[in-house]
Design an enzyme around this catalytic site. Structure first.
Site, PDB file in Angstrom:
ATOM      1  CD  GLU A  66     -75.833  -5.838 -18.710  1.00  7.89           C
ATOM      2  OE1 GLU A  66     -76.821  -5.346 -18.157  1.00  7.89           O
ATOM      3  OE2 GLU A  66     -74.730  -5.263 -18.744  1.00  7.89           O
ATOM      4  CB  SER A  67     -71.935 -11.874 -20.933  1.00 10.34           C
ATOM      5  OG  SER A  67     -73.278 -12.324 -20.793  1.00 10.34           O
ATOM      6  CB  CYS A  81     -76.889 -11.753 -21.553  1.00 10.07           C
ATOM      7  SG  CYS A  81     -76.311 -11.115 -19.969  1.00 10.07           S
ATOM      8  CB  SER A 239     -70.824 -13.501 -14.807  1.00  9.94           C
ATOM      9  OG  SER A 239     -72.018 -13.192 -15.476  1.00  9.94           O
ATOM     10  CG  HIS A 252     -72.169 -15.439 -18.625  1.00  6.97           C
ATOM     11  ND1 HIS A 252     -71.482 -14.509 -17.877  1.00  6.97           N
ATOM     12  CD2 HIS A 252     -71.367 -15.743 -19.666  1.00  6.97           C
ATOM     13  CE1 HIS A 252     -70.314 -14.255 -18.458  1.00  6.97           C
ATOM     14  NE2 HIS A 252     -70.221 -15.001 -19.549  1.00  6.97           N
TER      15      HIS A 252
END
Length: 345
Positions: A66-67, A81, A239, A252
């Site tokens: 997540e990022s 995120c 990403s 992203h």
């Protein structure tokens, strides 16, 4: 719009440290001496993992599930995120830094307005709860603190900022550095489809598929000087981190229709004519990859040299500035928040 979906809007945390051992910092080490197991423990608390990484002599860059995560000798930036719990990283990072002889001297937390706020876990259920968590986690020497929600003309697009600093770092040591954070929504549907894995393409690794997405979308052309570390997710999403000397950029993408989102972030120096010269072109290229119907730009800089260039970059793309808010923050300087919509809307 879908009732529920993946939250693209990131939470971003930037922590600065200082220490008394010049040898450790002169060798560009400092926080980079944190072992991978320690970083994994921090990320486990946040609820994300490392999927790819790249480094140079200046810093380490990690693509996360997540990022992104960036580790400099005296600075850490984490951007996550989804439903991650980013603020749970503060206490362990302070602890691990202390073991290296480094103390926290400033903090900056920023985020946009969540698309799915009710899906967020505590303390991210509201900005008020986030500020309470930040106030509680930070050491008392960071006594200069400010929290603010920077508005736009719509209630669905605000910029949330919290900064804190000790007495010595109200004006940051790297006061020449600017950060530009772009949040894009309602992406062009044809362009967004490029961030889905093709049917039958699920057997490719995330690294291989990521490189293909970087090429076919034009992301590789945004900053040709950068070394790119990219990753494609199954069945969709993307990403990347780009590194060039001590500068990073990151993108992203959540491409699903109904809640499509993409972010672009880059840093530069107001003292570097090359950075300033390339900023307009870089922003234009990044936005053209997605052609969003709406976007916001947050520019953080000690001076007012950078943010006027944003409008200069975006208006020729058919984007109209709808609002502009500015405020001053300890250890951050000036933050300018601008919102844009496509003239076709």
């Amino acid at each position: 719009m879908a009732m529920s979906g993946f939250e693209g809007y990131e939470k971003r945390l930037e922590l600065h440290f200082f220490g008394d051992d010049p040898a450790m910092l002169d060798n560009n080490l400092g926080l980079r001496l944190l072992d991978f197991e320690s970083l994994e423990q921090v990320l486990n608390a946040v609820q994300c993992t490392v999927v790819s990484a790249v480094a140079n002599q200046y810093f380490d860059a990690y693509v996360l599930s997540e990022s992104s995560l960036f580790v400099y000798p005296t600075k850490i930036i984490i951007k996550t995120c989804g439903t991650t719990q980013l603020l749970k990283s503060i206490r362990p990072l302070i602890h691990y830094a202390c073991n290296l002889g480094l103390s926290l001297c400033s903090c900056r937390y920023t985020r946009g307005t969540f698309i799915f706020p009710k899906a967020q876990p505590s303390p991210h259920t509201s900005f008020k709860e986030e500020v309470i968590c930040l106030e509680d986690a930070l050491p008392n020497n960071l006594c200069y603190r400010k929290a603010s929600v920077m508005p736009s003309k719509t209630t669905t697009n605000s910029w949330h900022v919290f900064t804190a600093s000790d007495e010595s770092h109200i004006i940051p040591n790297d006061h020449d550095i600017y950060t530009v954070e772009v949040c894009m929504t309602d992406l062009d549907r044809v362009l967004a489809r490029k961030f889905f894995l093709p049917p039958g393409g699920g057997n490719k690794s995330g690294d291989v598929a990521g490189k293909e997405m970087t090429k076919i979308t034009g992301i590789g052309d945004i900053n040709p000087r950068a070394m790119i570390c990219d990753f494609a997710f199954d069945p969709c999403g993307y990403s990347m981190n780009g590194i060039h000397n001590d500068r990073y950029s990151t993108i992203h993408v959540t491409p699903e229709d109904g809640f499509s989102y993409a972010s672009f972030e880059c840093v530069g120096s107001i003292f570097d004519d090359d950075d300033i010269e390339h900023l307009v072109g870089t922003l234009r290229k990044a936005v053209q990859v997605f052609r969003p119907a709406t976007l916001s730009v947050s520019t953080t800089c000690a001076s007012h040299e950078v943010w006027p260039r944003v409008t200069h970059a975006l208006e020729p793309l058919g984007l109209k500035c709808r609002s502009c808010a500015a405020d001053e923050f300890p250890a951050a300087g000036s933050i300018v928040f601008q919102t844009y919509t496509a003239r076709r809307k």
